[in-house]
Design a protein around this motif. Structure first.
Motif, PDB file in Angstrom:
ATOM      1  N   ARG A 236       0.822  -1.213   0.000  1.00 32.50           N
ATOM      2  CA  ARG A 236       0.000   0.000   0.000  1.00 32.50           C
ATOM      3  C   ARG A 236       0.854   1.260   0.000  1.00 32.50           C
ATOM      4  O   ARG A 236       0.518   2.235  -0.661  1.00 32.50           O
ATOM      5  CB  ARG A 236      -0.944  -0.026   1.200  1.00 32.50           C
ATOM      6  CG  ARG A 236      -2.036  -1.069   1.011  1.00 32.50           C
ATOM      7  CD  ARG A 236      -3.039  -1.055   2.094  1.00 32.50           C
ATOM      8  NE  ARG A 236      -4.063  -2.066   1.822  1.00 32.50           N
ATOM      9  CZ  ARG A 236      -4.737  -2.700   2.745  1.00 32.50           C
ATOM     10  NH1 ARG A 236      -4.546  -2.419   4.022  1.00 32.50           N
ATOM     11  NH2 ARG A 236      -5.638  -3.606   2.410  1.00 32.50           N
TER      12      ARG A 236
ATOM     13  N   ALA B 108       2.100   2.019  -3.411  1.00 32.17           N
ATOM     14  CA  ALA B 108       1.090   2.614  -4.283  1.00 32.17           C
ATOM     15  C   ALA B 108       0.981   4.124  -4.047  1.00 32.17           C
ATOM     16  O   ALA B 108       0.617   4.869  -4.961  1.00 32.17           O
ATOM     17  CB  ALA B 108      -0.263   1.953  -4.046  1.00 32.17           C
TER      18      ALA B 108
ATOM     19  N   GLN C  26      -4.122  -8.987  -5.283  1.00 34.71           N
ATOM     20  CA  GLN C  26      -5.564  -8.798  -5.386  1.00 34.71           C
ATOM     21  C   GLN C  26      -6.209  -8.730  -4.002  1.00 34.71           C
ATOM     22  O   GLN C  26      -7.109  -7.918  -3.773  1.00 34.71           O
ATOM     23  CB  GLN C  26      -6.194  -9.929  -6.205  1.00 34.71           C
ATOM     24  CG  GLN C  26      -5.846  -9.861  -7.672  1.00 34.71           C
ATOM     25  CD  GLN C  26      -6.363 -11.059  -8.449  1.00 34.71           C
ATOM     26  OE1 GLN C  26      -6.653 -12.107  -7.886  1.00 34.71           O
ATOM     27  NE2 GLN C  26      -6.485 -10.890  -9.760  1.00 34.71           N
TER      28      GLN C  26
ATOM     29  N   ASP D 249      -5.573  -5.424  -2.510  1.00 29.73           N
ATOM     30  CA  ASP D 249      -6.384  -4.424  -3.205  1.00 29.73           C
ATOM     31  C   ASP D 249      -7.879  -4.572  -2.910  1.00 29.73           C
ATOM     32  O   ASP D 249      -8.686  -3.815  -3.441  1.00 29.73           O
ATOM     33  CB  ASP D 249      -6.133  -4.490  -4.713  1.00 29.73           C
ATOM     34  CG  ASP D 249      -4.733  -4.010  -5.078  1.00 29.73           C
ATOM     35  OD1 ASP D 249      -4.106  -3.299  -4.260  1.00 29.73           O
ATOM     36  OD2 ASP D 249      -4.261  -4.349  -6.184  1.00 29.73           O
TER      37      ASP D 249
END
Length: 181
Positions: A113, A116, A156, A159
């Motif tokens: 995270r 990102a 995934q 996310d």
């Protein structure tokens, strides 16, 4: 924990391994039983004194249920993450050093995270790669998929993709379970 040849186990620092053999060696005039482990995907063989297996942290491979719980953990919001990179790195290193899969999953989740949002430092990228490799190797064995596919499932999950969409909403035999049968 009694280890037998062919059994899948997890070494806390090297990841999934297969028990190859049990040997007795002379050490300072005493017989010492060793277990030889073949570390998966690394081409590494190590010998561990049988009496130290538990102390070192060698454990059974996770179950499918435990992997589902790990994927749920990856989807949870991140806990407080230190702003100062040196403190953050130290906290992540301490979690990774425990060998506890839940702590390793927290490192993967939080660094994924953070990556990102902002660029990771070189040390954080290395730590992220190491943590992701450990987690993905075990997930791959349990779900009977490749390590690359396991990494995709993990991303995934971080996310927020629901477990049912990852194919983890119900029980499924793992490689380990199939070998035991």
């Amino acid at each position: 924990m009694r280890l037998v040849p062919g059994q899948f186990v997890v070494h806390p620092h090297h990841g999934p391994a297969v028990v190859l053999d049990r040997q007795v060696r002379q050490l300072k005039g005493k017989d010492v039983a060793y277990v030889e482990l073949d570390i998966q995907d690394k081409g590494l063989r190590i010998s561990v004194p049988e009496s130290m297996v538990k102390d070192i942290g060698v454990r059974d491979v996770s179950s499918h249920t435990q992997v589902r719980k790990l994927m749920s953990l990856l989807a949870k919001p991140s806990e407080h993450v230190e702003e100062q990179w040196s403190r953050r790195l130290k906290a992540f290193q301490e979690k990774l050093a425990t060998g506890d899969l839940h702590r390793v999953a927290e490192v993967v989740r939080d660094l994924h995270r953070r990556q990102a949002e902002k660029d990771l430092s070189m040390a954080e990228r290395t730590l992220y790669r190491d943590a992701a490799e450990v987690l993905a190797a075990e997930v791959a064995i349990v779900l009977d998929i490749s390590v690359v596919e396991a990494e995709e499932v993990m991303v995934q999950a971080v996310d927020g993709v629901p477990l049912k969409d990852l194919g983890l909403d119900r029980g499924k035999d793992s490689k380990r379970d199939k070998q035991a049968a």
